[in-house]
Motif scaffolding. Structure first.
Motif, PDB file in Angstrom:
ATOM      1  N   UNK A  75      40.624  35.755  37.411  1.00  0.00           N
ATOM      2  CA  UNK A  75      39.388  36.635  37.344  1.00  0.00           C
ATOM      3  C   UNK A  75      38.999  36.735  35.815  1.00  0.00           C
ATOM      4  N   UNK A  76      37.763  37.101  35.335  1.00  0.00           N
ATOM      5  CA  UNK A  76      37.267  37.215  33.948  1.00  0.00           C
ATOM      6  C   UNK A  76      36.285  38.020  33.780  1.00  0.00           C
ATOM      7  N   UNK A  77      36.080  38.475  32.571  1.00  0.00           N
ATOM      8  CA  UNK A  77      35.018  39.396  32.413  1.00  0.00           C
ATOM      9  C   UNK A  77      34.411  39.084  31.017  1.00  0.00           C
ATOM     10  N   UNK A  78      33.591  39.959  30.237  1.00  0.00           N
ATOM     11  CA  UNK A  78      33.114  39.451  28.978  1.00  0.00           C
ATOM     12  C   UNK A  78      34.274  39.115  27.993  1.00  0.00           C
ATOM     13  N   UNK A  79      35.209  39.796  28.027  1.00  0.00           N
ATOM     14  CA  UNK A  79      36.358  39.666  26.890  1.00  0.00           C
ATOM     15  C   UNK A  79      37.399  39.011  27.376  1.00  0.00           C
ATOM     16  N   UNK A  80      37.707  39.044  28.616  1.00  0.00           N
ATOM     17  CA  UNK A  80      39.333  38.834  28.988  1.00  0.00           C
ATOM     18  C   UNK A  80      39.107  37.640  30.076  1.00  0.00           C
ATOM     19  N   UNK A  81      40.068  36.860  30.019  1.00  0.00           N
ATOM     20  CA  UNK A  81      40.560  35.871  31.146  1.00  0.00           C
ATOM     21  C   UNK A  81      41.763  36.510  32.087  1.00  0.00           C
ATOM     22  N   UNK A  82      41.794  36.741  33.245  1.00  0.00           N
ATOM     23  CA  UNK A  82      42.958  37.350  33.939  1.00  0.00           C
ATOM     24  C   UNK A  82      43.566  36.368  34.978  1.00  0.00           C
ATOM     25  N   UNK A  83      44.929  36.587  35.045  1.00  0.00           N
ATOM     26  CA  UNK A  83      45.746  35.550  36.127  1.00  0.00           C
ATOM     27  C   UNK A  83      46.775  36.733  36.716  1.00  0.00           C
ATOM     28  N   UNK A  84      46.789  36.611  38.046  1.00  0.00           N
ATOM     29  CA  UNK A  84      47.708  37.349  38.930  1.00  0.00           C
ATOM     30  C   UNK A  84      48.675  36.178  39.753  1.00  0.00           C
ATOM     31  N   UNK A  85      49.952  36.755  39.527  1.00  0.00           N
ATOM     32  CA  UNK A  85      50.773  35.598  40.413  1.00  0.00           C
ATOM     33  C   UNK A  85      51.489  36.797  41.280  1.00  0.00           C
ATOM     34  N   UNK A  86      51.721  36.197  42.579  1.00  0.00           N
ATOM     35  CA  UNK A  86      52.694  37.036  43.371  1.00  0.00           C
ATOM     36  C   UNK A  86      54.198  36.381  43.301  1.00  0.00           C
ATOM     37  N   UNK A  87      54.989  37.282  43.059  1.00  0.00           N
ATOM     38  CA  UNK A  87      56.422  37.003  42.869  1.00  0.00           C
ATOM     39  C   UNK A  87      57.421  37.238  43.937  1.00  0.00           C
ATOM     40  N   UNK A  88      58.394  36.665  44.131  1.00  0.00           N
ATOM     41  CA  UNK A  88      59.168  36.760  45.073  1.00  0.00           C
ATOM     42  C   UNK A  88      60.290  38.222  44.668  1.00  0.00           C
ATOM     43  N   UNK A  89      60.434  38.439  43.438  1.00  0.00           N
ATOM     44  CA  UNK A  89      61.110  39.834  43.060  1.00  0.00           C
ATOM     45  C   UNK A  89      60.352  40.169  41.732  1.00  0.00           C
ATOM     46  N   UNK A  90      60.942  41.400  41.521  1.00  0.00           N
ATOM     47  CA  UNK A  90      60.235  41.942  40.290  1.00  0.00           C
ATOM     48  C   UNK A  90      60.631  41.335  38.853  1.00  0.00           C
ATOM     49  N   UNK A  91      59.952  40.858  38.151  1.00  0.00           N
ATOM     50  CA  UNK A  91      59.914  40.206  36.802  1.00  0.00           C
ATOM     51  C   UNK A  91      60.381  41.026  36.009  1.00  0.00           C
ATOM     52  N   UNK A  92      60.443  42.418  35.776  1.00  0.00           N
ATOM     53  CA  UNK A  92      60.529  43.225  34.699  1.00  0.00           C
ATOM     54  C   UNK A  92      62.216  43.385  34.590  1.00  0.00           C
ATOM     55  N   UNK A  93      62.467  43.968  33.284  1.00  0.00           N
ATOM     56  CA  UNK A  93      63.962  44.008  33.003  1.00  0.00           C
ATOM     57  C   UNK A  93      63.816  44.793  31.552  1.00  0.00           C
ATOM     58  N   UNK A  94      64.497  45.991  31.601  1.00  0.00           N
ATOM     59  CA  UNK A  94      64.623  46.850  30.381  1.00  0.00           C
ATOM     60  C   UNK A  94      63.430  47.014  29.462  1.00  0.00           C
ATOM     61  N   UNK A  95      62.322  47.406  30.074  1.00  0.00           N
ATOM     62  CA  UNK A  95      61.128  47.539  29.492  1.00  0.00           C
ATOM     63  C   UNK A  95      60.220  46.471  28.970  1.00  0.00           C
TER      64      UNK A  95
END
Length: 179
Positions: A75-95
């Motif tokens: 997606x995009x707007x006037x200032x940013x280009x966005x990407x969204x990925x669906x992943x098989x598991x949570x990509x976060x770790x320790x903040x």
């Protein structure tokens, strides 16, 4: 073993990253926060019919999707280009994020259509959003593996950086569980 759509949805995490469209923008000139919820998302259907879970390792780097829920969007707007990925598991770790790299290769209209000119990446090792220029581009090939890394880092910002020293007051990268 085939998982139900509901079970897969509970395990899948949505991962969004955003890049400044105006690369040379100053903090004052590009002020404004990304608004992931206000943009109109369009599917990047690189794998018609979906991308099955379990075909890549680790699962936090495994894109997953089906005909109703594609694996990748933009997606995009006037200032940013966005990407969204669906992943098989949570990509976060320790903040931050686990030590993977999620990227998008960008071509500009004046560039060679068989090559990419920029790479936008979330680097989980350094927990940063990075923009790289591919200054010594080669024709794209994935046989046997992709082998044309970008050479010059143009921009980097911590994934959670959002303060007076940045153009944004909210993070440029986020992970949102689906379900």
């Amino acid at each position: 073993m085939k998982r139900s759509n509901r079970a897969q949805g509970l395990r899948t995490a949505c991962f969004g990253l955003v890049a400044l469209v105006v690369l040379g923008a100053t903090a004052a000139g590009a002020a404004g926060d990304p608004d992931f919820g206000a943009v109109r998302w369009a599917a990047l259907d690189c794998a018609p019919g979906g991308d099955p879970a379990g075909d890549e390792s680790p699962s936090s780097a495994d894109l997953v999707g089906d005909p109703s829920h594609p694996a990748t969007y933009y997606a995009y707007d006037a200032k940013y280009l966005y990407f969204r990925y669906r992943l098989d598991s949570d990509p976060t770790s320790k903040g931050g994020f686990v030590e993977n790299i999620w990227s998008a290769l960008m071509q500009v209209p004046s560039g060679n259509p068989k090559q990419y000119q920029y790479e936008i990446a979330v680097n989980g090792k350094s927990d940063s959003l990075e923009l790289w220029a591919n200054t010594s581009a080669k024709d794209l090939s994935f046989s046997p593996n992709f082998n044309d890394g970008a050479e010059v880092r143009v921009f980097a910002q911590g994934v959670n950086a959002a303060n007076g020293s940045t153009v944004n007051a909210t993070p440029l990268v986020r992970a949102v569980p689906t379900g």
